[in-house]
Design a protein around this motif. Structure first.
Motif, PDB file in Angstrom:
ATOM      1  N   GLY A 197       0.721  -1.269  -0.055  1.00 21.73           N
ATOM      2  CA  GLY A 197      -0.002  -0.053   0.075  1.00 21.73           C
ATOM      3  C   GLY A 197       0.680   1.240   0.065  1.00 21.73           C
ATOM      4  N   PHE A 198       0.017   2.411  -0.077  1.00 17.47           N
ATOM      5  CA  PHE A 198       0.735   3.741  -0.061  1.00 17.47           C
ATOM      6  C   PHE A 198       1.028   4.115   1.192  1.00 17.47           C
ATOM      7  CE2 PHE A 198       0.502   8.353   0.070  1.00 17.47           C
ATOM      8  CZ  PHE A 198       1.065   8.758  -1.159  1.00 17.47           C
ATOM      9  N   TYR A 199       2.233   4.700   1.522  1.00 14.29           N
ATOM     10  CA  TYR A 199       2.658   5.444   2.851  1.00 14.29           C
ATOM     11  C   TYR A 199       3.129   6.717   2.425  1.00 14.29           C
ATOM     12  CZ  TYR A 199       7.018   3.135   2.665  1.00 14.29           C
ATOM     13  OH  TYR A 199       8.439   2.508   2.428  1.00 14.29           O
ATOM     14  N   LEU A 200       3.644   7.305   3.778  1.00 17.10           N
ATOM     15  CA  LEU A 200       4.444   8.795   3.722  1.00 17.10           C
ATOM     16  C   LEU A 200       5.486   8.511   4.497  1.00 17.10           C
ATOM     17  CD1 LEU A 200       1.475  11.326   3.513  1.00 17.10           C
ATOM     18  CD2 LEU A 200       2.796  10.571   1.743  1.00 17.10           C
ATOM     19  N   CYS A 201       6.365   9.273   4.227  1.00 11.12           N
ATOM     20  CA  CYS A 201       7.736   9.529   5.272  1.00 11.12           C
ATOM     21  C   CYS A 201       7.943  10.876   5.324  1.00 11.12           C
ATOM     22  CB  CYS A 201       8.999   8.888   4.645  1.00 11.12           C
ATOM     23  SG  CYS A 201      10.297   9.236   5.650  1.00 11.12           S
ATOM     24  N   GLY A 202       7.469  11.226   6.729  1.00 13.82           N
ATOM     25  CA  GLY A 202       7.463  12.893   6.973  1.00 13.82           C
ATOM     26  C   GLY A 202       8.956  13.007   7.828  1.00 13.82           C
ATOM     27  N   ASP A 203       9.220  14.242   8.091  1.00 13.63           N
ATOM     28  CA  ASP A 203      10.561  14.581   8.586  1.00 13.63           C
ATOM     29  C   ASP A 203      10.439  14.490  10.088  1.00 13.63           C
ATOM     30  OD1 ASP A 203      12.865  15.771   9.533  1.00 13.63           O
ATOM     31  OD2 ASP A 203      12.740  17.485   8.468  1.00 13.63           O
ATOM     32  N   GLU A 204      11.383  13.512  10.898  1.00 15.54           N
ATOM     33  CA  GLU A 204      11.387  13.559  12.374  1.00 15.54           C
ATOM     34  C   GLU A 204      11.334  14.703  13.018  1.00 15.54           C
ATOM     35  OE1 GLU A 204      14.836  11.610  14.701  1.00 15.54           O
ATOM     36  OE2 GLU A 204      13.743  10.056  13.606  1.00 15.54           O
ATOM     37  N   LYS A 205      12.023  15.801  12.494  1.00 13.89           N
ATOM     38  CA  LYS A 205      12.444  16.893  13.198  1.00 13.89           C
ATOM     39  C   LYS A 205      11.193  17.878  12.964  1.00 13.89           C
ATOM     40  CE  LYS A 205      16.469  15.549  14.619  1.00 13.89           C
ATOM     41  NZ  LYS A 205      17.664  16.090  14.409  1.00 13.89           N
ATOM     42  N   ASN A 206      10.408  17.571  11.787  1.00 14.97           N
ATOM     43  CA  ASN A 206       9.065  18.784  11.368  1.00 14.97           C
ATOM     44  C   ASN A 206       8.177  17.875  11.037  1.00 14.97           C
ATOM     45  OD1 ASN A 206       7.697  20.844  11.072  1.00 14.97           O
ATOM     46  ND2 ASN A 206       8.520  21.148   8.937  1.00 14.97           N
ATOM     47  N   PRO A 207       7.436  17.056  11.892  1.00 14.93           N
ATOM     48  CA  PRO A 207       6.456  16.102  11.379  1.00 14.93           C
ATOM     49  C   PRO A 207       5.336  16.240  10.628  1.00 14.93           C
ATOM     50  CG  PRO A 207       7.108  15.501  13.596  1.00 14.93           C
ATOM     51  CD  PRO A 207       7.563  16.926  13.288  1.00 14.93           C
ATOM     52  N   ALA A 222      -3.528  14.776   5.863  1.00 11.16           N
ATOM     53  CA  ALA A 222      -4.470  15.218   4.874  1.00 11.16           C
ATOM     54  C   ALA A 222      -4.226  14.613   3.392  1.00 11.16           C
ATOM     55  CB  ALA A 222      -4.384  16.725   4.735  1.00 11.16           C
ATOM     56  N   VAL A 223      -2.843  14.488   3.344  1.00 10.10           N
ATOM     57  CA  VAL A 223      -2.418  14.061   1.974  1.00 10.10           C
ATOM     58  C   VAL A 223      -2.878  12.110   2.064  1.00 10.10           C
ATOM     59  CG1 VAL A 223      -0.250  13.103   0.810  1.00 10.10           C
ATOM     60  CG2 VAL A 223      -0.326  15.423   1.671  1.00 10.10           C
ATOM     61  N   ASN A 224      -2.551  11.606   2.885  1.00 14.35           N
ATOM     62  CA  ASN A 224      -3.052  10.334   2.904  1.00 14.35           C
ATOM     63  C   ASN A 224      -4.629  10.095   2.928  1.00 14.35           C
ATOM     64  OD1 ASN A 224      -0.880   8.469   3.155  1.00 14.35           O
ATOM     65  ND2 ASN A 224      -0.595   8.546   5.179  1.00 14.35           N
ATOM     66  N   ALA A 225      -5.329  10.791   3.360  1.00  8.41           N
ATOM     67  CA  ALA A 225      -6.777  11.158   3.164  1.00  8.41           C
ATOM     68  C   ALA A 225      -7.174  11.330   1.734  1.00  8.41           C
ATOM     69  CB  ALA A 225      -7.428  12.045   3.976  1.00  8.41           C
ATOM     70  N   ALA A 226      -6.506  12.139   0.833  1.00  6.59           N
ATOM     71  CA  ALA A 226      -6.727  12.262  -0.478  1.00  6.59           C
ATOM     72  C   ALA A 226      -6.512  11.168  -1.328  1.00  6.59           C
ATOM     73  CB  ALA A 226      -5.983  13.414  -1.182  1.00  6.59           C
ATOM     74  N   GLY A 274      -0.246   5.013   8.057  1.00  8.33           N
ATOM     75  CA  GLY A 274       0.364   5.301   6.953  1.00  8.33           C
ATOM     76  C   GLY A 274       1.553   6.294   6.905  1.00  8.33           C
ATOM     77  N   VAL A 275       1.923   6.510   7.901  1.00  8.55           N
ATOM     78  CA  VAL A 275       3.208   7.473   8.404  1.00  8.55           C
ATOM     79  C   VAL A 275       3.931   7.103   8.939  1.00  8.55           C
ATOM     80  CG1 VAL A 275       3.645   9.764   8.779  1.00  8.55           C
ATOM     81  CG2 VAL A 275       1.354   9.400   7.906  1.00  8.55           C
ATOM     82  N   ILE A 276       5.502   7.345   8.328  1.00 11.16           N
ATOM     83  CA  ILE A 276       6.601   6.756   9.134  1.00 11.16           C
ATOM     84  C   ILE A 276       7.379   8.526   9.296  1.00 11.16           C
ATOM     85  CG2 ILE A 276       6.572   4.593   9.091  1.00 11.16           C
ATOM     86  CD1 ILE A 276       8.544   4.865   7.058  1.00 11.16           C
ATOM     87  N   LEU A 277       8.578   8.275   9.947  1.00  7.33           N
ATOM     88  CA  LEU A 277       9.227   9.390   9.930  1.00  7.33           C
ATOM     89  C   LEU A 277      10.853   9.319   9.679  1.00  7.33           C
ATOM     90  CD1 LEU A 277       7.796  11.354  12.895  1.00  7.33           C
ATOM     91  CD2 LEU A 277       7.209  11.530  10.495  1.00  7.33           C
ATOM     92  N   TYR A 278      11.742   9.877   9.112  1.00  2.19           N
ATOM     93  CA  TYR A 278      12.949   9.918   9.047  1.00  2.19           C
ATOM     94  C   TYR A 278      13.468  11.211   9.422  1.00  2.19           C
ATOM     95  CZ  TYR A 278      12.992   5.406   6.137  1.00  2.19           C
ATOM     96  OH  TYR A 278      12.852   4.098   5.736  1.00  2.19           O
ATOM     97  N   ALA A 301      -2.036   8.098 -10.463  1.00  3.18           N
ATOM     98  CA  ALA A 301      -3.119   8.700 -10.113  1.00  3.18           C
ATOM     99  C   ALA A 301      -2.833   9.057  -8.506  1.00  3.18           C
ATOM    100  CB  ALA A 301      -4.212   8.242 -10.289  1.00  3.18           C
ATOM    101  N   ALA A 302      -2.285   7.985  -7.821  1.00  4.59           N
ATOM    102  CA  ALA A 302      -2.136   8.406  -6.373  1.00  4.59           C
ATOM    103  C   ALA A 302      -1.102   9.290  -6.159  1.00  4.59           C
ATOM    104  CB  ALA A 302      -1.623   6.973  -5.666  1.00  4.59           C
ATOM    105  N   GLN A 303       0.043   9.296  -6.939  1.00  2.00           N
ATOM    106  CA  GLN A 303       1.122  10.567  -6.793  1.00  2.00           C
ATOM    107  C   GLN A 303       0.308  12.040  -7.195  1.00  2.00           C
ATOM    108  OE1 GLN A 303       3.858   9.697  -5.569  1.00  2.00           O
ATOM    109  NE2 GLN A 303       4.861   8.112  -6.521  1.00  2.00           N
ATOM    110  N   VAL A 304      -0.407  11.992  -8.260  1.00  2.00           N
ATOM    111  CA  VAL A 304      -1.182  13.222  -8.564  1.00  2.00           C
ATOM    112  C   VAL A 304      -1.980  13.708  -7.619  1.00  2.00           C
ATOM    113  CG1 VAL A 304      -2.831  14.301 -10.192  1.00  2.00           C
ATOM    114  CG2 VAL A 304      -1.106  12.607 -10.918  1.00  2.00           C
ATOM    115  N   ALA A 305      -2.879  12.861  -6.878  1.00  2.00           N
ATOM    116  CA  ALA A 305      -3.579  13.240  -5.708  1.00  2.00           C
ATOM    117  C   ALA A 305      -2.782  13.579  -4.497  1.00  2.00           C
ATOM    118  CB  ALA A 305      -4.568  11.850  -5.433  1.00  2.00           C
TER     119      ALA A 305
END
Length: 297
Positions: free
Chosen positions: A195-205, A212-216, A241-245, A281-285
């Motif tokens: 499935g789709f997931y996101l990697c956010g910034d550990e220092k600025n999650p 909001a991105v995952n909901a779309a 669907g969110v992890i942090l690096y 389409a997932a990337q565009v969303a």
């Protein structure tokens, strides 16, 4: 008695490079689509990468009527050349959605940062280096250095940066074993999330932004569940669907600006529930949702 593996010698790198084969054309897949967009966007060549006598021009596309009073949003794709929907999704966004943001943001899109790797369906560049671990001060690869030079005049002005990636089965079957061999490490098998997931910034999650991105994206394809350890690819899941690096510590592309909102997308193209069209389409969303959130914040 076990024997510690040895890092690659120069001959190993030569052998690896000699075995890389072209599977597709950057000119046909990417440059022709960029050329078709010249009437709608300002297109500039911001550098080139050169390997073994081959030169690949690098292009970025900007909003027409750039207005310094508007926020800047950055979309990057193809840092890892084998992650196809990162490239095609960025181009689809330009063709289908980008002009709807005219007058509200300044768009800057670099759709294929690693063209040599795109043609050979590789994670690394021709020097067996990972461009997405090389966004250091001046860039330690040709690919990262060129993008850093492009962004230098905009430092401090980028509000949102979304970097488009995939997690593929070949990460586990090819690239992680190759990295272990290159670095003289023992390969420890892992799992690939479906499935789709996101990697956010550990220092600025910015978890509201990530959510909001995952909901779309969830309207287009499924979000990856955590494993039985509450992790995705070895990292703790901090929201569905969110992890942090730590972007800066790892020299990731998504950490190259001081944007308030940053994220790395990870599409899973090998899922039985996915198709290339769904992945694009997932990337565009994701791009649209990221821009929309950044404009409202």
């Amino acid at each position: 008695m076990s024997v510690n593996p040895q890092p690659w010698a120069p001959a190993d790198r030569v052998a690896w490079l000699a075995s890389r084969v072209k599977h597709r054309s950057y000119a046909e897949d990417v440059l022709t689509r960029i050329d078709a967009l010249r009437a709608r966007f300002d297109v500039s060549e911001y550098g080139q990468v050169e390997y073994q006598g081959e030169a690949y021009p690098l292009f970025a596309l900007r909003s027409r009527n750039w207005n310094d009073a508007l926020p800047v949003v950055l979309v990057t794709g193809g840092v890892h050349g084998y992650e196809t929907s990162g490239v095609q999704g960025a181009l689809d966004f330009l063709e289908q959605k980008a002009e709807s943001y005219a007058g509200t943001v300044n768009l800057l899109v670099a759709p294929c940062i690693s063209p040599w790797a795109y043609e050979r369906v590789q994670r690394w560049n021709a020097e067996a280096l990972d461009p997405n671990r090389s966004f250091t001060e001046n860039g330690s690869t040709q690919e990262s250095a060129a993008l850093i030079r492009l962004l230098a005049p905009l430092q401090g002005r980028v509000r949102m940066h979304i970097d488009l990636h995939e997690t593929t089965d070949s990460d586990e079957t090819e690239f992680r074993p190759a990295k272990a061999a290159r670095d003289g490490e023992v390969f420890v098998p892992g799992t690939i999330p479906d499935g789709f997931y996101l990697c956010g910034d550990e220092k600025n999650p910015q978890l509201d932004f990530q959510n909001a991105v995952n909901a779309a994206v969830a309207k287009v394809t499924h979000i990856a569940p955590s494993d039985d350890k509450g992790e995705i690819i070895g990292s703790t899941v901090v929201a569905p669907g969110v992890i942090l690096y730590d972007y800066k510590a790892l020299s990731l592309c998504a950490g190259m600006t001081d944007a308030r909102f940053t994220t790395t997308t990870e599409v899973y193209p090998d899922s039985p529930r996915a198709t290339p069209e769904i992945c694009n389409a997932a990337q565009v969303a994701a791009v649209c949702a990221a821009i929309d959130y950044a404009l409202q914040a």
